[in-house]
Design an enzyme around this catalytic site. Sequence first.
Site, PDB file in Angstrom:
ATOM      1  N   LYS A  13       0.827  -1.209   0.000  1.00 53.29           N
ATOM      2  CA  LYS A  13       0.000   0.000   0.000  1.00 53.29           C
ATOM      3  C   LYS A  13       0.862   1.260   0.000  1.00 53.29           C
ATOM      4  O   LYS A  13       0.627   2.182  -0.782  1.00 53.29           O
ATOM      5  CB  LYS A  13      -0.924   0.024   1.236  1.00 53.29           C
ATOM      6  CG  LYS A  13      -1.861  -1.171   1.334  1.00 53.29           C
ATOM      7  CD  LYS A  13      -2.844  -1.034   2.489  1.00 53.29           C
ATOM      8  CE  LYS A  13      -2.211  -1.034   3.860  1.00 53.29           C
ATOM      9  NZ  LYS A  13      -1.619  -2.330   4.271  1.00 53.29           N
ATOM     10  N   ARG A  88      -9.406   0.796   9.085  1.00 49.80           N
ATOM     11  CA  ARG A  88      -9.028  -0.572   9.442  1.00 49.80           C
ATOM     12  C   ARG A  88     -10.114  -1.276  10.244  1.00 49.80           C
ATOM     13  O   ARG A  88      -9.928  -2.445  10.608  1.00 49.80           O
ATOM     14  CB  ARG A  88      -7.758  -0.541  10.301  1.00 49.80           C
ATOM     15  CG  ARG A  88      -6.448  -0.777   9.527  1.00 49.80           C
ATOM     16  CD  ARG A  88      -5.360  -0.621  10.548  1.00 49.80           C
ATOM     17  NE  ARG A  88      -4.115  -1.274  10.305  1.00 49.80           N
ATOM     18  CZ  ARG A  88      -3.045  -0.688   9.761  1.00 49.80           C
ATOM     19  NH1 ARG A  88      -3.130   0.520   9.271  1.00 49.80           N
ATOM     20  NH2 ARG A  88      -1.900  -1.333   9.689  1.00 49.80           N
ATOM     21  N   ARG A 127      11.885  -6.700   5.203  1.00 48.86           N
ATOM     22  CA  ARG A 127      11.851  -5.294   5.646  1.00 48.86           C
ATOM     23  C   ARG A 127      12.402  -5.177   7.065  1.00 48.86           C
ATOM     24  O   ARG A 127      13.102  -4.215   7.398  1.00 48.86           O
ATOM     25  CB  ARG A 127      10.410  -4.762   5.579  1.00 48.86           C
ATOM     26  CG  ARG A 127      10.323  -3.266   5.824  1.00 48.86           C
ATOM     27  CD  ARG A 127       8.974  -2.705   5.444  1.00 48.86           C
ATOM     28  NE  ARG A 127       7.942  -3.001   6.423  1.00 48.86           N
ATOM     29  CZ  ARG A 127       6.660  -2.628   6.294  1.00 48.86           C
ATOM     30  NH1 ARG A 127       6.273  -1.971   5.214  1.00 48.86           N
ATOM     31  NH2 ARG A 127       5.778  -2.922   7.216  1.00 48.86           N
ATOM     32  N   ARG A 133      12.082  -1.982  11.518  1.00 47.48           N
ATOM     33  CA  ARG A 133      10.872  -1.376  12.074  1.00 47.48           C
ATOM     34  C   ARG A 133      10.340  -2.267  13.197  1.00 47.48           C
ATOM     35  O   ARG A 133      10.106  -3.456  12.983  1.00 47.48           O
ATOM     36  CB  ARG A 133       9.852  -1.225  10.933  1.00 47.48           C
ATOM     37  CG  ARG A 133       8.656  -0.393  11.304  1.00 47.48           C
ATOM     38  CD  ARG A 133       7.773  -0.198  10.093  1.00 47.48           C
ATOM     39  NE  ARG A 133       6.408  -0.571  10.419  1.00 47.48           N
ATOM     40  CZ  ARG A 133       5.372  -0.432   9.599  1.00 47.48           C
ATOM     41  NH1 ARG A 133       5.561   0.061   8.390  1.00 47.48           N
ATOM     42  NH2 ARG A 133       4.174  -0.792   9.965  1.00 47.48           N
ATOM     43  N   ARG A 144      -0.356  -8.346  13.912  1.00 44.64           N
ATOM     44  CA  ARG A 144      -0.869  -7.433  12.886  1.00 44.64           C
ATOM     45  C   ARG A 144      -1.705  -8.193  11.849  1.00 44.64           C
ATOM     46  O   ARG A 144      -2.744  -7.713  11.400  1.00 44.64           O
ATOM     47  CB  ARG A 144       0.287  -6.693  12.211  1.00 44.64           C
ATOM     48  CG  ARG A 144       0.915  -5.651  13.129  1.00 44.64           C
ATOM     49  CD  ARG A 144       2.268  -5.202  12.648  1.00 44.64           C
ATOM     50  NE  ARG A 144       2.187  -4.441  11.416  1.00 44.64           N
ATOM     51  CZ  ARG A 144       3.202  -4.295  10.572  1.00 44.64           C
ATOM     52  NH1 ARG A 144       4.365  -4.868  10.815  1.00 44.64           N
ATOM     53  NH2 ARG A 144       3.049  -3.583   9.496  1.00 44.64           N
TER      54      ARG A 144
HETATM   55  P1  AMP Z   1       0.848   0.666   9.291  1.00 43.79           P
HETATM   56  O1  AMP Z   1       2.101   1.417   9.008  1.00 43.79           O
HETATM   57  O2  AMP Z   1      -0.317   1.156   8.497  1.00 43.79           O
HETATM   58  O3  AMP Z   1       1.030  -0.827   9.188  1.00 43.79           O
HETATM   59  O4  AMP Z   1       0.464   0.968  10.811  1.00 43.79           O
HETATM   60  C1  AMP Z   1       1.365   0.668  11.864  1.00 43.79           C
HETATM   61  C2  AMP Z   1       0.601   0.553  13.179  1.00 43.79           C
HETATM   62  O5  AMP Z   1      -0.051   1.782  13.484  1.00 43.79           O
HETATM   63  C3  AMP Z   1      -0.519  -0.483  13.186  1.00 43.79           C
HETATM   64  O6  AMP Z   1      -0.054  -1.789  13.449  1.00 43.79           O
HETATM   65  C4  AMP Z   1      -1.396   0.059  14.317  1.00 43.79           C
HETATM   66  O7  AMP Z   1      -0.809  -0.178  15.580  1.00 43.79           O
HETATM   67  C5  AMP Z   1      -1.333   1.552  14.064  1.00 43.79           C
HETATM   68  N1  AMP Z   1      -2.364   1.977  13.086  1.00 43.79           N
HETATM   69  C6  AMP Z   1      -2.140   2.535  11.854  1.00 43.79           C
HETATM   70  N2  AMP Z   1      -3.284   2.816  11.234  1.00 43.79           N
HETATM   71  C7  AMP Z   1      -4.273   2.436  12.086  1.00 43.79           C
HETATM   72  C8  AMP Z   1      -5.697   2.451  12.019  1.00 43.79           C
HETATM   73  N3  AMP Z   1      -6.329   2.917  10.933  1.00 43.79           N
HETATM   74  N4  AMP Z   1      -6.389   1.980  13.078  1.00 43.79           N
HETATM   75  C9  AMP Z   1      -5.773   1.527  14.179  1.00 43.79           C
HETATM   76  N5  AMP Z   1      -4.426   1.450  14.304  1.00 43.79           N
HETATM   77  C10 AMP Z   1      -3.679   1.912  13.269  1.00 43.79           C
END
Ligand code: AMP
Length: 192
Positions: A13, A88, A127, A133, A144
């Site tokens: 994404k 999400r 990654r 990360r 996740r």
């Molecule tokens: P991402 O980089 O989109 O994978 O997001 C990293 C982390 O941020 C996720 O594993 C959640 O802990 C938090 N996070 C990001 N976007 C959301 C969302 N829309 N709702 C809830 N938690 C989020």
Amino acid sequence: MNLILFGPPGAGKGTQARRLVEERGYVQLSTGDMLRAAKASGSDLGQKVAAIMDAGALVSDAIVNELIEDALDRNVGAPGFIFDGFPRTVAQAEALDALLASRGGAIDIVVRLEVDNDALIARITKRFNEQGRADDNPESFKVRLKAYTDQTAPLVPHYLAQGKMVGIDGMRSMDEVGAAVAAAIAGVPARR
Ligand code: AMP
């Protein structure tokens, strides 16, 4: 253009969002990036979400809904928005529908990047080794993926019912996926 890039962690994404920013000047709204920035700054919000994020769980709907609302307000007049990693949960999707409606807009298309679980695990392991990360570690990644299956996958019927979801094979090269995303966007007027 209001576009959601939808898919599990590691589906590509962020990569596709960055292409659309470069090629079209759309604004990328990544709640993950916003939360990581908050965490890095050590703000109250950052401190509140750090442990949840590191564990791989979702932060509360209220927090991300507010981040998105603020970002929309800061970018009025942008040629397009790419929602990356948001919504999400079904509650977030409903909040986004309401936010856009109150501004006279709506989601135009939801592009779903389809990648099988083995490939996701391989990508995230790579990654983690390259970028370190915190939430890419194998334990957090499992959480996740489970959050995706339990809380995010239920959005598929939400957007299918609205006739807005288009599936794309995300196992191909970045350029091939990019071309498929562009074709999906080009088809938006016909779907209205
Ligand atoms: P991402 O980089 O989109 O994978 O997001 C990293 C982390 O941020 C996720 O594993 C959640 O802990 C938090 N996070 C990001 N976007 C959301 C969302 N829309 N709702 C809830 N938690 C989020």
